[in-house]
Design a protein around this motif. Structure first.
Motif, PDB file in Angstrom:
ATOM      1  N   THR A   5       0.808  -1.229   0.000  1.00  0.00           N
ATOM      2  CA  THR A   5       0.000   0.000   0.000  1.00  0.00           C
ATOM      3  C   THR A   5       0.834   1.268   0.000  1.00  0.00           C
ATOM      4  O   THR A   5       0.280   2.362  -0.110  1.00  0.00           O
ATOM      5  N   SER A  29      -5.938   2.304   4.866  1.00  0.00           N
ATOM      6  CA  SER A  29      -6.443   1.063   5.445  1.00  0.00           C
ATOM      7  C   SER A  29      -5.601   0.695   6.660  1.00  0.00           C
ATOM      8  O   SER A  29      -4.551   1.286   6.925  1.00  0.00           O
ATOM      9  N   ASP A  63      -9.869   4.004   5.403  1.00  0.00           N
ATOM     10  CA  ASP A  63     -10.608   3.201   4.425  1.00  0.00           C
ATOM     11  C   ASP A  63     -11.724   2.446   5.145  1.00  0.00           C
ATOM     12  O   ASP A  63     -11.520   1.365   5.693  1.00  0.00           O
ATOM     13  N   ALA A  66     -12.430  -1.066   3.780  1.00  0.00           N
ATOM     14  CA  ALA A  66     -11.456  -2.076   4.186  1.00  0.00           C
ATOM     15  C   ALA A  66     -11.668  -2.487   5.632  1.00  0.00           C
ATOM     16  O   ALA A  66     -11.404  -3.610   6.019  1.00  0.00           O
ATOM     17  N   ARG A  67     -12.167  -1.551   6.457  1.00  0.00           N
ATOM     18  CA  ARG A  67     -12.376  -1.863   7.868  1.00  0.00           C
ATOM     19  C   ARG A  67     -13.659  -2.644   8.094  1.00  0.00           C
ATOM     20  O   ARG A  67     -13.858  -3.228   9.150  1.00  0.00           O
TER      21      ARG A  67
END
Length: 260
Positions: A5, A29, A63, A66-67
């Motif tokens: 990332t 993220s 994010d 993503a969580r």
């Protein structure tokens, strides 16, 4: 080490961390927070750090996708994400023993705003902006924003940013004293690199002490800060760079600091 990332480059005593999820406007993220944290501990040879973003944005915030949905609706997941991932990152950035320059390209929103403002020098392109949008989704600022902003721009302007959730342009941020400099977008990386080069050739031990003292000065009493300065001077004064600086002064030449 290869990251998924972010990208990390260390050259000419300058480390550059580039948030590298351009398809998500570099949304931070949990993995990205962990990778930045890891990179901070593995920048051997660096004496200054640049943080910037790939593509058209610096960082659009945490994010949420993503969580996971549970962290958005419940709150407990957000608490865990902050205390285990984002907060340790912000503390490690604050405690880093070298100067930080953040180069803001496009949006610095949410926790991305906090990461952007962690720089000792925040340089923004003219298209850059800062945003605390939490109120727009019924949440509250995090990532240290409620600590940073009142100290940087005062209570009234911090309240405006947090409670109205409106963009603050780079030019307004400069006018407010929130950032160091605004440059043309196509000059952003060159400006950041030039400043990092200057800092990377400076007295690194002294810079580390300055970073600590500036941070503690926001909380210490006058007497406590006087003592912190004395203790910092003991550390800096015992460095090889201080010896070189004194010798260069006597010899009427430019010092050659080695960061030791």
């Amino acid at each position: 080490m290869a990251y998924e990332t972010i990208t990390v480059d260390v050259s000419e005593k300058i480390a550059t961390i580039t948030l590298n999820r351009p398809e998500r406007m570099n949304a931070c993220s949990l993995d990205m927070a962990g990778e930045i944290n890891d990179a901070l501990s593995s920048m051997e040879g660096a004496r200054a750090l640049i943080i910037t973003g790939a593509g058209r944005g610096f960082c659009s915030g945490a994010d949420l996708q993503a969580r996971g949905q549970s962290s958005i609706s419940g709150g407990e997941g957000s608490y865990i994400a902050l205390t285990r991932h984002y907060n340790p990152l912000m503390i490690n950035l604050a405690r880093l023993n070298m100067p930080i320059i953040t180069a803001i390209n496009g949006a610095a929103a949410g926790v991305g705003c906090s990461i952007g403002l962690c720089g000792d020098f925040v340089i923004s392109g003219k298209s850059g902006y800062f945003l605390q949008a939490f109120v727009n989704i019924g949440l509250v600022p995090d990532g240290g924003a409620s600590w940073m902003l009142p100290r940087l721009i005062g209570k009234a302007r911090a309240t405006e940013m947090m409670m109205l959730g409106e963009k603050v342009s780079a030019e307004k941020a400069l006018d407010w004293g929130m950032i160091y400099k605004v440059v043309e977008d196509d000059q952003l990386q060159a400006e950041a690199r030039a400043l990092a080069t200057r800092l990377a050739n400076g007295p690194t031990v002294s810079y580390a002490v300055m970073r600590k003292n500036i941070l503690t000065a926001l909380e210490n009493s006058y007497a406590e800060q006087l003592l912190a300065e004395a203790e910092g001077q003991r550390i800096a004064g015992s460095s090889a760079d201080a010896a070189e600086g004194g010798l260069a002064f006597l010899e009427k030449r430019k010092p050659n600091f080695q960061g030791k």
